[in-house]
Scaffold this motif. Sequence first.
Motif, short mmCIF file in Angstrom:
data_model
loop_
_atom_site.label_atom_id
_atom_site.label_comp_id
_atom_site.label_asym_id
_atom_site.label_seq_id
_atom_site.Cartn_x
_atom_site.Cartn_y
_atom_site.Cartn_z
N GLY A 160 57.25 48.90 22.90
CA GLY A 160 58.33 48.84 23.68
C GLY A 160 57.72 49.08 25.93
N ASP A 161 56.49 49.45 24.89
CA ASP A 161 55.47 49.79 26.26
C ASP A 161 55.17 48.96 27.69
N PHE A 162 55.52 48.76 28.95
CA PHE A 162 55.16 47.24 29.17
C PHE A 162 53.64 47.72 30.35
N PHE A 163 53.26 46.67 30.18
CA PHE A 163 51.34 47.18 31.45
C PHE A 163 51.54 45.77 31.95
N TYR A 164 51.46 45.84 33.15
CA TYR A 164 51.31 45.12 34.59
C TYR A 164 49.66 45.28 34.44
N VAL A 165 48.90 43.92 34.74
CA VAL A 165 47.14 44.32 34.57
C VAL A 165 47.04 42.69 35.87
N PRO A 166 46.80 43.67 36.95
CA PRO A 166 46.35 42.89 37.80
C PRO A 166 44.95 42.40 38.15
N SER A 167 44.94 40.78 38.53
CA SER A 167 43.54 40.09 38.54
C SER A 167 43.12 41.51 39.09
N GLY A 168 41.48 41.86 38.30
CA GLY A 168 40.87 42.78 38.47
C GLY A 168 40.66 43.30 37.80
N THR A 169 41.25 42.80 36.75
CA THR A 169 41.70 45.20 36.04
C THR A 169 40.30 44.22 34.73
N ILE A 170 39.61 45.33 34.32
CA ILE A 170 39.00 44.99 32.82
C ILE A 170 40.22 45.05 31.40
N HIS A 171 40.55 44.56 30.75
CA HIS A 171 41.38 44.96 29.36
C HIS A 171 40.73 44.19 28.35
N ALA A 172 41.59 44.24 27.55
CA ALA A 172 40.99 43.57 25.92
C ALA A 172 42.23 44.34 24.78
N LEU A 173 43.04 43.53 24.66
CA LEU A 173 44.27 43.71 22.99
C LEU A 173 43.30 44.63 22.13
#
Length: 314
Positions: A160-173
């Motif tokens: 149910g969580d939501f995350f906005y990931v703008p370009s330039g954001t380091i991320h990984a599922l």
Amino acid sequence: MEPLFLQPVFKERIWGGTALQEVFGYDIPNENTGECWAISAHPNGPSMVDNGPYKGMTLDHLWNEHPELFGKPKGKVFPLLTKILDANMDLSVQVHPNDSYAMVQENGELGKTECWYIIDCKENADMIFGHNATSKEELQQQIQEGQWSDLLRRVKIKPGDFFYVPSGTIHALCEGTLVLETQQSSDTTYRVYDYDRRDVEGNLRELHLEKAIEVTTVPHQDAVGMKTVQEKDTTNITTFVESEFFSVYKWQVGGKSSFSYNDQYLLFSVIKGEGTLSHHDKQYELRKGTHFILPVGFGEFEVDGNCEMIVSHP
Ligand code: ZN
């Protein structure tokens, strides 16, 4: 005018699994199926219309040949891409460029701002979202020295969580996560760290450190979550984000609800339950795993049943 129901395209990934079959009943190609490209006009996997007068056409062709369905847009390409991701194992740590960088460095590709709705995840799951470096020099140094646990920021997630990931954001599922992703229609990824994993032939996957360091936002900026809930008849509409790239909502349908949309085309993904969509004298079945677009000028329609849908528009 009919809704455009779409056939998904599946992608094998080393981190993929079988959840797309178990949860959504899709006929997946193998046991490492990582991505379902559900609403896509991207050349690397366009989805095909499954019903009505445009049956058999891919979404990119429809965009070019019937622009009136999309309000005669100015953009050259269908701007959005909806995916479902089965992270059966950790995904590589990555970052995406913005539009202007991708335009120059990646042959006119769009940049990639994306967002995630967590459909399901294992207990105590987390993901990598951002970094702790305070300057580009520090970012570069920590990457070169492999100080991953200091550098990478981990956040806890739940369904149910939501995350906005703008370009330039380091991320990984991370392992054990099932996500609906709404993103700009782009396939450009700069890989920062792949846990030193090797494929069956013993090869490491390529990293793109120079570009990654160039496009990473320093210091990390946490996206401000804006979340409002509105009621429309028996449907609760949660607004997750309204950004320059896309707006994303969750519709929780709990019975009969009437809507009318004419000016904007809308993308729908049913992620839970079932229901029906009625439009003039026609009825369409909605089931978990169904994806469709309502074209511009669709007008009045009714949704009935018990289901959850992620809805978006550019
Ligand atoms: Zn990404």
